[in-house]
Design a protein around this motif. Sequence first.
Motif, mmCIF file in Angstrom:
data_model
loop_
_atom_site.group_PDB
_atom_site.id
_atom_site.type_symbol
_atom_site.label_atom_id
_atom_site.label_comp_id
_atom_site.label_asym_id
_atom_site.label_seq_id
_atom_site.Cartn_x
_atom_site.Cartn_y
_atom_site.Cartn_z
ATOM 1 N N LEU A 384 39.900 8.864 57.667
ATOM 2 C CA LEU A 384 39.171 10.130 57.787
ATOM 3 C C LEU A 384 37.667 9.941 57.644
ATOM 4 O O LEU A 384 36.900 10.894 57.803
ATOM 5 N N ARG A 388 35.503 14.637 61.308
ATOM 6 C CA ARG A 388 35.714 16.036 60.943
ATOM 7 C C ARG A 388 37.231 16.233 60.903
ATOM 8 O O ARG A 388 37.926 15.965 61.883
ATOM 9 N N THR A 389 37.693 16.673 59.746
ATOM 10 C CA THR A 389 39.140 16.696 59.535
ATOM 11 C C THR A 389 39.667 18.123 59.444
ATOM 12 O O THR A 389 39.103 18.956 58.749
ATOM 13 N N ALA A 390 40.771 18.356 60.149
ATOM 14 C CA ALA A 390 41.453 19.643 60.027
ATOM 15 C C ALA A 390 42.806 19.409 59.393
ATOM 16 O O ALA A 390 43.362 18.309 59.488
ATOM 17 N N LEU A 391 43.308 20.428 58.730
ATOM 18 C CA LEU A 391 44.617 20.335 58.086
ATOM 19 C C LEU A 391 45.570 21.343 58.705
ATOM 20 O O LEU A 391 45.161 22.470 59.001
ATOM 21 N N LEU A 410 43.927 20.291 50.347
ATOM 22 C CA LEU A 410 42.581 20.714 50.756
ATOM 23 C C LEU A 410 41.569 20.362 49.659
ATOM 24 O O LEU A 410 40.513 19.787 49.927
ATOM 25 N N LEU A 413 41.089 16.546 49.332
ATOM 26 C CA LEU A 413 40.255 15.960 50.390
ATOM 27 C C LEU A 413 38.784 16.266 50.132
ATOM 28 O O LEU A 413 37.919 15.397 50.255
ATOM 29 N N VAL A 420 36.151 18.415 55.626
ATOM 30 C CA VAL A 420 37.240 19.275 56.125
ATOM 31 C C VAL A 420 36.612 20.480 56.823
ATOM 32 O O VAL A 420 35.896 21.266 56.202
ATOM 33 N N THR A 421 36.900 20.592 58.093
ATOM 34 C CA THR A 421 36.238 21.645 58.862
ATOM 35 C C THR A 421 37.163 22.815 59.194
ATOM 36 O O THR A 421 36.688 23.859 59.635
ATOM 37 N N VAL A 423 41.356 24.666 58.372
ATOM 38 C CA VAL A 423 42.762 24.624 57.980
ATOM 39 C C VAL A 423 43.513 25.457 59.010
ATOM 40 O O VAL A 423 43.135 26.593 59.281
ATOM 41 N N VAL A 450 36.108 26.832 53.490
ATOM 42 C CA VAL A 450 36.663 26.256 54.724
ATOM 43 C C VAL A 450 37.338 27.363 55.537
ATOM 44 O O VAL A 450 37.971 28.265 54.983
ATOM 45 N N PHE A 472 37.214 19.826 65.072
ATOM 46 C CA PHE A 472 37.683 18.672 64.276
ATOM 47 C C PHE A 472 37.934 17.443 65.149
ATOM 48 O O PHE A 472 38.047 17.548 66.378
#
Length: 756
Positions: A384, A388-391, A410, A413, A420-421, A423, A450, A472
Motif C-alpha cells: 500500500l 491511494r487505498t480504498a477499503l 480503517l 491503516l 486511505v481515500t 471506504v 474518510v 484510489f
Amino acid sequence: MKKIVGIGVMLLLFLTFMVSCGGSSEKTEKTDVDFVGQNLITVGFSQVGAESDWRNSNTFSMQNAFTQEEGYNLIYRNGQQKQSNQITAIRMFIQQGVDYIVLAPVTETGWDSVLGEAKDAGIPVIIVDRMVDVEDDSLYTCWVGSDFELEGRKMASWIKNYTQSIGVGSDELHIVNIQGTIGSTAQIGRSRGLSEAAKENGWDLIAEASGDFTETKGREVMVDFLKRYDNINVVYCENDNEAIGAIDAIVSAGLHPGPDIKNGDILVVSFDGINKEALQYAKDGLISCIAECNPMHGPRVRDLIETLDAGETPDELNYVDERLFSSIENVKEIVVNGASYAVEGIGDSIQGIIVPKTEEEEVFVEEDKILLGDEQFDFYLPLLEGKRTALLTNQTGIIGNDVLNEQHILDALLEAGVDVTAVFAPEHGFRGNEDAGADIKSYVDEKTGVQVRSLYGDGDEKKPDADDMEVFDVLLVDIQDVGVRYYTYYISMYYMMEACANAGKKVIILDRPNPNGFYVDGPILEDEFKSPVGELPIPIVHGMTLGELARMINGEGWLSTGKNSCDLTVIPCQNYHHEDITRLVINPSPNLKSPEAVLLYPSTCYFERTVVTVGRGTNEPFCIYGSPYFEGIEDYNYTFIPESMEGAVSPPYEGQLCYGVSLKEKSMEELSEEHLNPEYLLKAYNDFCVNYPDKSFFGKADKKGHYWVDYLFGTDRVRIAIESGASAEEIKALYAEDVANFKEMRKPYLLYKDVE
Ligand code: AHR
C-alpha cells in the motif's frame, strides 16, 4: 473431524505471506524481485514447524543463508507440523511465482499432487531434511538431509556394544521407543534402525509410541509407559526434546536415568545433539548416547540453488555426515554395514547451536488460533506504500476479530500512515445497521474524515461509478462473509473486482474464514435467475472463503474483462481448515445475530417473501419462523410478535402474533450436520396448503413468472418440485449433480484444506 472454533485474537506480524494470482495463472518466467536495486531470487521455504530445537536451528540456518545480502528474498512459512498448512504454503508460493520452493516435509507421503502443481508451474522444488515418497521422482529436483536409518543403526550398535561391555545380556534389555512424528523420514528411519536391531539381537522392544519430537509429548508418553511397564531399562528417544521430557517423567516417578542399568538405572539415548540442556544431560550421564542430526542445511540448500541457477544438475540425494557422542568411555567405536564410526566424547566438540524460539514461534506452538488476513500487516502494508487505498468493509472489519481491542481496519491503516481515500460500503452500510436492501447515502466518516461511498445508494446498480474509481489505486477487501449465494457481500466484491480490472487497479483480499465453509450444497444459479441476491453460477452454499471465491471469479473468467484480468492478491488466514465451523464474534449483518443463525441462514432464508416470516424484527431472526396463518395448527406453538427495530424497520407481520417454530435449542453440532435443509420449507408449505388450499404460499410471481424463492434457489426447479409433492430427498437429488460438479470445480482455487 469437524471442530467448532472461535476466530483468533492474536496479532502476529510474521510467518505468513501472500498469494498473488493476477495476470496469468501459469508461471513460466522467473520473477526475481527488485529490492533496493538488487535482483533477488525468491525462495519459498515451507518449514515443518517449530517443534524442536533442531527445527529452530534449521530455520535459523535457512534464514541466515538466504539473506538479501546473499541475493535472496526468503519467504518462510511455518507449517506447525501440519501437512495441510504446508500444502497451502506451497500453493501460495506457486501463485506468488517464487523462483524456488524448498520443502522440509512433515511426513513422507501425500505430496504428489501439490508437487505436480509446482512442476506444472515450472518451479524447481528442493526437499530438505526429511524425504518425500512420491510416485514420480521428477516432482522434485534434489534432496539434502540426514541418513536417519543409519543414525538409528548406529545408536542400536552403541546400545549393543555398551550393554555387552557391562555384562548385560540381550535378553535382559527391555526397551521402549518414544518415536518422532509418525510417517516422517526421521521417525521411519530411526524406528527401523531400532526394530531391526531388536530382531537381530533378540531384544525385548516392549512398546513404541509417538512423542511427535516435542518435550511435552515425550514426557506424556514416558509417564504412560512407566504406568504400564515396570521393567523398562532402556528408553530410545527419537530426539533430544523428547529425551528431556522423558527424563523429567523418569525422575518424577522416583526412578533414575543413567547408564548403570545393572543397578536399576534407566538408560536414555537420543538424537540431534543441538539442544543445550540435552548436551548437559549427556555430560552428566543422564543421556547416555546422542546420535548427531545436523540441522545446518541453509548453506547446503543455497549451494544446490546456485548449482541449479547456473544451469547445472546437482546430485539428486545429498547425505550429510554425522557423528555419535557419549560421555561413557566403554565404547570407542561402532561398526554398521562394515563401516566404522568413532564415538566421540561430549565436550566442546559438539557444536550445539542453540537458537531460542522466537516469540512468534512460541505463540504458534502454544496457540492454534485462526489468524485472519488483516492481522498480517507485514504482508500487505508494503503493497500500500505510496498508493491511494480504498477499503471494501463494514463493521466486521475488526483486526483479528479482536473485540476486546476493537481496532477497525480503517483506523489501523490510518494509524500505519496509509493514504486511505475511500471506504466502499456494501448492503447494510459501513456500520452494518441498515435494513436489507435499503438505499444508503454516501457520507464522510466523522471520526476519520474518510469518504464512505455507498454501493447501495439510491438508484445505482450496486456498482462503483466512474467517479468512485478515480479516487484510489488499490482496493483492500476486509469483510466477514457467511458463504451463501444470497448473502450479498460477495456480489459487492465481484462488482468491485470487475471495476478494478477495468480500471487497472489492484485488489487485495484480507481473507477470513467462512462460517459455512465446511460443506457445499444447493443448486447452481441458472442465468435466468440472476438477481440482487444471486450473481454467480455457484451453489447456494459454496464452501469457499471470499479469497478463494475471488480466485475462482478471476480463474473462471467470470469478469467481463476476461480470465485472470483482475490483479488479485489474497492474504490467507492461518490455521483455518474447511472442516472448522467458526463462531463469528461480530454480527456480520443486523439480522444474523448469533453463530447459530449463521448456520441456519441458508435453510431458513427460503421463507423470505413467502407467507412465513423468518423473524425479522425479533432477537432471533433465522433461528425462528412463523406466521399468523399457523394459528391453531399443530407443531406451530412458538409465538412471537415482530417489532420495528434497527436493521428491521418494517418487518413482515409487524405487530402481529405469529405462530411458528423455534430452532434455538439446536446446538452448533446438530445444526452443522443439517447442511442446506429443505425440510423446514417443505413442511411449512405442506401444512399451509392443507389449511389454506386457495392461498399462495410463495406469494406473487413477477412479470417473468418467477417467485422470490426461485431467485433464492437460483432455479424454479425446486419450487415446482415442492408444488408437485416432492420429498426432501427428491429435492436434494435435483441438485446432487450440481454439488458434485462444483466440488471438483472449486478445488484449484482452495487455499485451505478441504473437508474431504
Ligand atoms: O527431521 C529431523 C528431526 O525433526 C529432528 O531430529 C527432530 O528434532 C526434528 O523435529
